[in-house]
Design a protein around this motif. Structure first.
Motif, mmCIF file in Angstrom:
data_model
loop_
_atom_site.group_PDB
_atom_site.id
_atom_site.type_symbol
_atom_site.label_atom_id
_atom_site.label_comp_id
_atom_site.label_asym_id
_atom_site.label_seq_id
_atom_site.Cartn_x
_atom_site.Cartn_y
_atom_site.Cartn_z
ATOM 1 N N ILE A 13 0.836 -1.205 0.000
ATOM 2 C CA ILE A 13 0.000 0.000 0.000
ATOM 3 C C ILE A 13 0.866 1.247 0.000
ATOM 4 O O ILE A 13 0.615 2.198 -0.748
ATOM 5 N N VAL A 25 -5.706 3.440 5.666
ATOM 6 C CA VAL A 25 -6.036 2.016 5.764
ATOM 7 C C VAL A 25 -5.851 1.544 7.207
ATOM 8 O O VAL A 25 -6.720 0.869 7.774
ATOM 9 N N ALA A 51 -7.203 -6.013 4.882
ATOM 10 C CA ALA A 51 -7.693 -6.155 3.507
ATOM 11 C C ALA A 51 -9.027 -5.428 3.328
ATOM 12 O O ALA A 51 -9.248 -4.741 2.324
ATOM 13 N N ALA A 54 -8.350 -1.730 3.292
ATOM 14 C CA ALA A 54 -7.744 -1.347 2.007
ATOM 15 C C ALA A 54 -8.831 -1.214 0.953
ATOM 16 O O ALA A 54 -8.838 -0.262 0.166
ATOM 17 N N SER A 55 -9.765 -2.136 0.951
ATOM 18 C CA SER A 55 -10.881 -2.088 0.006
ATOM 19 C C SER A 55 -11.675 -0.795 0.185
ATOM 20 O O SER A 55 -11.982 -0.098 -0.790
ATOM 21 N N LEU A 58 -9.297 2.397 -0.644
ATOM 22 C CA LEU A 58 -8.877 2.481 -2.041
ATOM 23 C C LEU A 58 -10.061 2.454 -3.011
ATOM 24 O O LEU A 58 -9.886 2.655 -4.216
ATOM 25 N N ALA A 60 -11.919 -0.090 -3.943
ATOM 26 C CA ALA A 60 -11.878 -1.262 -4.827
ATOM 27 C C ALA A 60 -12.436 -2.457 -4.068
ATOM 28 O O ALA A 60 -12.322 -2.524 -2.843
ATOM 29 N N VAL A 62 -12.676 -5.936 -2.226
ATOM 30 C CA VAL A 62 -11.642 -6.627 -1.453
ATOM 31 C C VAL A 62 -10.964 -7.696 -2.310
ATOM 32 O O VAL A 62 -9.756 -7.929 -2.184
ATOM 33 N N CYS A 65 -8.241 -6.083 -4.258
ATOM 34 C CA CYS A 65 -7.107 -5.775 -3.373
ATOM 35 C C CYS A 65 -6.285 -7.027 -3.087
ATOM 36 O O CYS A 65 -5.054 -6.996 -3.113
ATOM 37 N N PHE A 69 -2.467 -7.894 -4.174
ATOM 38 C CA PHE A 69 -1.508 -8.319 -3.171
ATOM 39 C C PHE A 69 -0.822 -9.629 -3.573
ATOM 40 O O PHE A 69 0.368 -9.805 -3.343
#
Length: 182
Positions: A13, A25, A51, A54-55, A58, A60, A62, A65, A69
């Motif tokens: 990230i 995040v 995770a 992050a979803s 960002l 997006a 999961v 993401c 990754f």
């Protein structure tokens, strides 16, 4: 999961989206710390929280993401930290996947209570293969898709995933991929 995983997610990230996004995040995840000891085992829920955050941050899914990754894991973590083991595991993607359980066996002594996933590969013909991914953990099939894409790049081959079908299991997950490699 081990701190190595969480640290790599943090590094991805930071390198792909910047320190500010990592901080967002981290805050969204609700986890108590953002430094991870590589060899320490952390509750899987911590990794899932990262995770999910992050979803959210960002914007997006999961799954996207986790797939990103998986690619990052092969290119940045595995290639650098385990490059010689990767080289010894297979000279092409099919050979690598056929021997990946052996690679996991080699590193089992490094991590306490390590429970790696299992992979089984069936070659239908020279280009078409069926790959079984079996894990005690749930929700990581998108990460495996990313691993496959990262490995295809690592081995300079073209990968097409025709299908991925879940197989009913009592615990964890079992996904069967139909792939073409050229």
């Amino acid at each position: 999961m081990y701190g190595l995983i969480n640290k790599a997610l943090k590094d991805m990230i930071q390198s792909e989206f910047g320190e500010e996004q990592w901080q967002a995040v981290f805050e969204a995840s609700g986890i108590p710390q953002d430094s991870f000891l590589t060899m320490r085992s952390y509750d899987d829920q911590l990794t899932y929280a990262l995770a999910g955050a992050a979803s959210e941050v960002l914007g997006a899914p999961v799954e996207a993401c986790l797939e990103m990754f998986g690619v990052y894991w092969v290119k940045e973590v595995a290639a650098k930290a385990y490059g010689s083991l990767m080289d010894a595991t297979g000279q092409d993607m099919v050979g690598f996947l056929a021997n990946i359980n052996g690679l996991h066996d080699r590193i089992t002594g490094t991590f306490l209570n390590y429970v790696p996933p299992e992979f089984q590969i069936e070659s239908i013909d020279e280009k078409h293969h069926r790959v079984h991914y079996i894990s005690q953990r749930e929700g990581l099939t998108p990460f495996v898709v990313g691993l496959f894409k990262g490995l295809a790049d690592h081995f300079s081959c073209e990968l097409e995933i025709q299908s991925q079908e879940p197989v009913g299991v009592d615990r964890g997950e079992h996904t069967v991929f139909e792939v073409t490699l050229q």
